[in-house]
Design a protein around this motif. Structure first.
Motif, PDB file in Angstrom:
ATOM      1  N   UNK A  24      43.404  21.968  62.378  1.00 48.12           N
ATOM      2  CA  UNK A  24      42.891  22.885  61.358  1.00 48.12           C
ATOM      3  C   UNK A  24      42.780  24.279  61.961  1.00 48.12           C
ATOM      4  N   UNK A  25      43.481  25.231  61.370  1.00 46.87           N
ATOM      5  CA  UNK A  25      43.428  26.608  61.871  1.00 46.87           C
ATOM      6  C   UNK A  25      42.706  27.486  60.859  1.00 46.87           C
ATOM      7  N   UNK A  26      41.630  28.105  61.310  1.00 44.32           N
ATOM      8  CA  UNK A  26      40.899  29.033  60.450  1.00 44.32           C
ATOM      9  C   UNK A  26      41.341  30.442  60.841  1.00 44.32           C
ATOM     10  N   UNK A  27      42.068  31.135  59.948  1.00 47.49           N
ATOM     11  CA  UNK A  27      42.630  32.426  60.321  1.00 47.49           C
ATOM     12  C   UNK A  27      41.559  33.443  60.683  1.00 47.49           C
ATOM     13  N   UNK A  28      41.882  34.275  61.681  1.00 47.51           N
ATOM     14  CA  UNK A  28      40.957  35.330  62.100  1.00 47.51           C
ATOM     15  C   UNK A  28      40.940  36.430  61.055  1.00 47.51           C
ATOM     16  N   UNK A  29      39.804  37.096  60.918  1.00 48.99           N
ATOM     17  CA  UNK A  29      39.708  38.249  60.013  1.00 48.99           C
ATOM     18  C   UNK A  29      40.195  39.474  60.789  1.00 48.99           C
ATOM     19  N   UNK A  30      40.989  40.291  60.120  1.00 48.53           N
ATOM     20  CA  UNK A  30      41.525  41.464  60.793  1.00 48.53           C
ATOM     21  C   UNK A  30      40.415  42.457  61.117  1.00 48.53           C
ATOM     22  N   UNK A  31      40.508  43.063  62.302  1.00 52.47           N
ATOM     23  CA  UNK A  31      39.451  43.996  62.677  1.00 52.47           C
ATOM     24  C   UNK A  31      39.687  45.378  62.071  1.00 52.47           C
ATOM     25  N   UNK A  32      39.003  45.641  60.972  1.00 54.56           N
ATOM     26  CA  UNK A  32      39.047  46.959  60.338  1.00 54.56           C
ATOM     27  C   UNK A  32      37.600  47.281  59.976  1.00 54.56           C
ATOM     28  N   UNK A  40      27.743  23.300  54.725  1.00 55.32           N
ATOM     29  CA  UNK A  40      28.715  22.974  55.773  1.00 55.32           C
ATOM     30  C   UNK A  40      29.521  21.727  55.390  1.00 55.32           C
ATOM     31  N   UNK A  41      28.898  20.805  54.666  1.00 57.30           N
ATOM     32  CA  UNK A  41      29.630  19.616  54.195  1.00 57.30           C
ATOM     33  C   UNK A  41      30.751  20.049  53.240  1.00 57.30           C
ATOM     34  N   UNK A  42      30.432  20.990  52.335  1.00 56.96           N
ATOM     35  CA  UNK A  42      31.443  21.517  51.410  1.00 56.96           C
ATOM     36  C   UNK A  42      32.571  22.180  52.194  1.00 56.96           C
ATOM     37  N   UNK A  82      36.883  42.214  52.214  1.00 56.60           N
ATOM     38  CA  UNK A  82      37.743  41.069  52.498  1.00 56.60           C
ATOM     39  C   UNK A  82      36.991  39.750  52.541  1.00 56.60           C
ATOM     40  N   UNK A  83      35.867  39.669  51.839  1.00 61.13           N
ATOM     41  CA  UNK A  83      35.138  38.402  51.793  1.00 61.13           C
ATOM     42  C   UNK A  83      33.723  38.608  51.306  1.00 61.13           C
ATOM     43  N   UNK A  84      33.061  37.508  50.950  1.00 61.30           N
ATOM     44  CA  UNK A  84      31.677  37.618  50.487  1.00 61.30           C
ATOM     45  C   UNK A  84      30.787  36.760  51.370  1.00 61.30           C
ATOM     46  N   UNK A  85      29.765  36.216  50.794  1.00 60.28           N
ATOM     47  CA  UNK A  85      28.811  35.426  51.575  1.00 60.28           C
ATOM     48  C   UNK A  85      29.476  34.199  52.191  1.00 60.28           C
ATOM     49  N   UNK A  86      30.378  33.562  51.432  1.00 60.80           N
ATOM     50  CA  UNK A  86      31.007  32.355  51.966  1.00 60.80           C
ATOM     51  C   UNK A  86      32.013  32.683  53.076  1.00 60.80           C
ATOM     52  N   UNK A  87      32.957  33.566  52.775  1.00 59.58           N
ATOM     53  CA  UNK A  87      34.022  33.859  53.735  1.00 59.58           C
ATOM     54  C   UNK A  87      33.546  34.617  54.963  1.00 59.58           C
ATOM     55  N   UNK A  88      32.650  35.589  54.768  1.00 57.23           N
ATOM     56  CA  UNK A  88      32.179  36.388  55.901  1.00 57.23           C
ATOM     57  C   UNK A  88      30.936  35.803  56.550  1.00 57.23           C
ATOM     58  N   UNK A  89      29.850  35.648  55.739  1.00 54.15           N
ATOM     59  CA  UNK A  89      28.573  35.244  56.349  1.00 54.15           C
ATOM     60  C   UNK A  89      28.637  33.833  56.899  1.00 54.15           C
ATOM     61  N   UNK A  90      29.236  32.901  56.176  1.00 51.84           N
ATOM     62  CA  UNK A  90      29.211  31.512  56.649  1.00 51.84           C
ATOM     63  C   UNK A  90      30.412  31.195  57.538  1.00 51.84           C
ATOM     64  N   UNK A  91      31.633  31.315  56.989  1.00 53.84           N
ATOM     65  CA  UNK A  91      32.810  30.957  57.800  1.00 53.84           C
ATOM     66  C   UNK A  91      33.017  31.966  58.931  1.00 53.84           C
ATOM     67  N   UNK A 143      42.889  20.643  53.773  1.00 56.87           N
ATOM     68  CA  UNK A 143      43.914  21.678  53.938  1.00 56.87           C
ATOM     69  C   UNK A 143      43.668  22.961  53.181  1.00 56.87           C
ATOM     70  N   UNK A 144      42.433  23.165  52.695  1.00 56.03           N
ATOM     71  CA  UNK A 144      42.133  24.407  51.981  1.00 56.03           C
ATOM     72  C   UNK A 144      41.253  25.291  52.866  1.00 56.03           C
ATOM     73  N   UNK A 145      40.590  26.282  52.247  1.00 55.66           N
ATOM     74  CA  UNK A 145      39.652  27.112  52.999  1.00 55.66           C
ATOM     75  C   UNK A 145      38.439  27.412  52.130  1.00 55.66           C
TER      76      UNK A 145
END
Lengths: 186, 121
Positions: free
Chosen positions: B54-62, A19-21, A145-154, A29-31
């Protein structure tokens, strides 16, 4: 102090570190998403010639490639200077289950030599398993559309239903592989 | 990731066998704390370095892509014991055969790009 760092970290240290990362990436300003790098690497390699999907400006994603480079360097530092080389404290049941599959000394190294050693790598079966595994990861993470970081965590932290479905998918796939396919493969 | 043993093939195997709390604790505590962080972002209490929200974009529902893509990802994750981040950390750890997995992942990504239009999303 060094002694504490050198020990394996408990889950309540490792989880919050992620979560710190994540905080640092969003703050600047990144993701936080690692698998999109695979797409960027394809673009850099010229995949845009074969599919419009890769026609993107890779320079915008260069920071994320640097994240990968950081991961390599971090892994090097952690393993060479900050490790105590104690075996992984696995469940004894896990160790005996793996022994049945022909994977011995579970936990003595980071990865099983039966799958990642040079001997495995020089056999057709061994190299195919690693290639196919990687292929599933690349194909699956882009499709989902994502892996462990983008889907599971974020995604889960952000209450995203698609991410919840993806994580359920990760587990269905993982359970099929571990429970059904492993006894057939090994 | 090295220190938390998140890059260990054995930890992933143990997780999918439901024989250890370790990985669930790591992911669970990250999501728990992450939820608080996302809330602070959404309320504008934590702003970014430029002072913007800070805006975290939503994932599209598919659901089809999430489920089918996720399932294929899961197969690969369990087989190689690595997801995209740990693959690179493993190089740093001297596990050079993981490069074969990375090559596989790049081929997989390329194939998705080629087949995107015919896959259900």
């Amino acid at each position: 102090m060094m002694e504490i760092i050198s020990q394996p970290w408990q889950w309540y240290v490792a989880g919050p570190s992620i979560v710190v990362v994540m905080f640092l990436l969003y703050f600047f300003g990144k993701r936080f998403g690692v698998s999109s790098n695979l797409e960027t690497l394809c673009t850099i390699g010229g995949a845009g010639k074969y599919s419009d999907y890769f026609k993107k400006d890779w320079k915008e994603s260069l920071w994320n490639i640097l994240f990968l480079l950081g991961a390599v360097i971090g892994g090097f530092i952690a393993s060479n200077y900050l490790s105590s080389n104690v075996p992984i404290d696995l469940n004894t049941k896990t160790i005996s289950d793996l022994s049945v599959l022909g994977i011995e000394n579970a936990g003595a190294s980071i990865v099983p030599p039966e799958l990642f050693g040079w001997q495995a790598l020089s056999s057709l079966k061994g190299i195919s398993l690693l290639l196919i595994g990687g292929l599933c990861i690349g194909f699956g993470s882009r499709w989902a559309g994502g892996c462990t970081s983008g889907h599971a965590i974020v995604g889960l932290s952000n209450f995203q239903i698609p991410s919840l479905i993806a994580v359920v998918g990760f587990f269905i796939g993982g359970i099929i592989m571990t429970w059904v396919l492993f006894p057939l493969i090994f | 990731m090295t220190k938390g043993e998140l890059i260990s093939w054995f930890r992933i195997y143990e997780m999918f066998k439901f024989q250890s709390f370790h990985m669930y604790g790591v992911i669970g505590s990250a999501v728990g704390l992450g939820t608080v962080l996302m809330l602070l972002f959404r309320k504008g209490i934590i702003k970014n370095v430029q002072g913007d929200k800070i805006i975290v974009p939503a994932k599209e529902f598919e659901w089809k892509r999430s489920l089918f893509g996720g399932l294929i990802f899961g197969l690969g994750w369990a087989l190689t014991g690595a997801c995209p981040g740990p693959m690179f950390v493993l190089i740093g750890n001297g596990v050079l055969s993981i490069i074969v997995v990375i090559i596989g992942a790049l081929i997989g990504t390329f194939l998705y790009g080629k087949l995107k239009n015919v896959l259900p999303h």
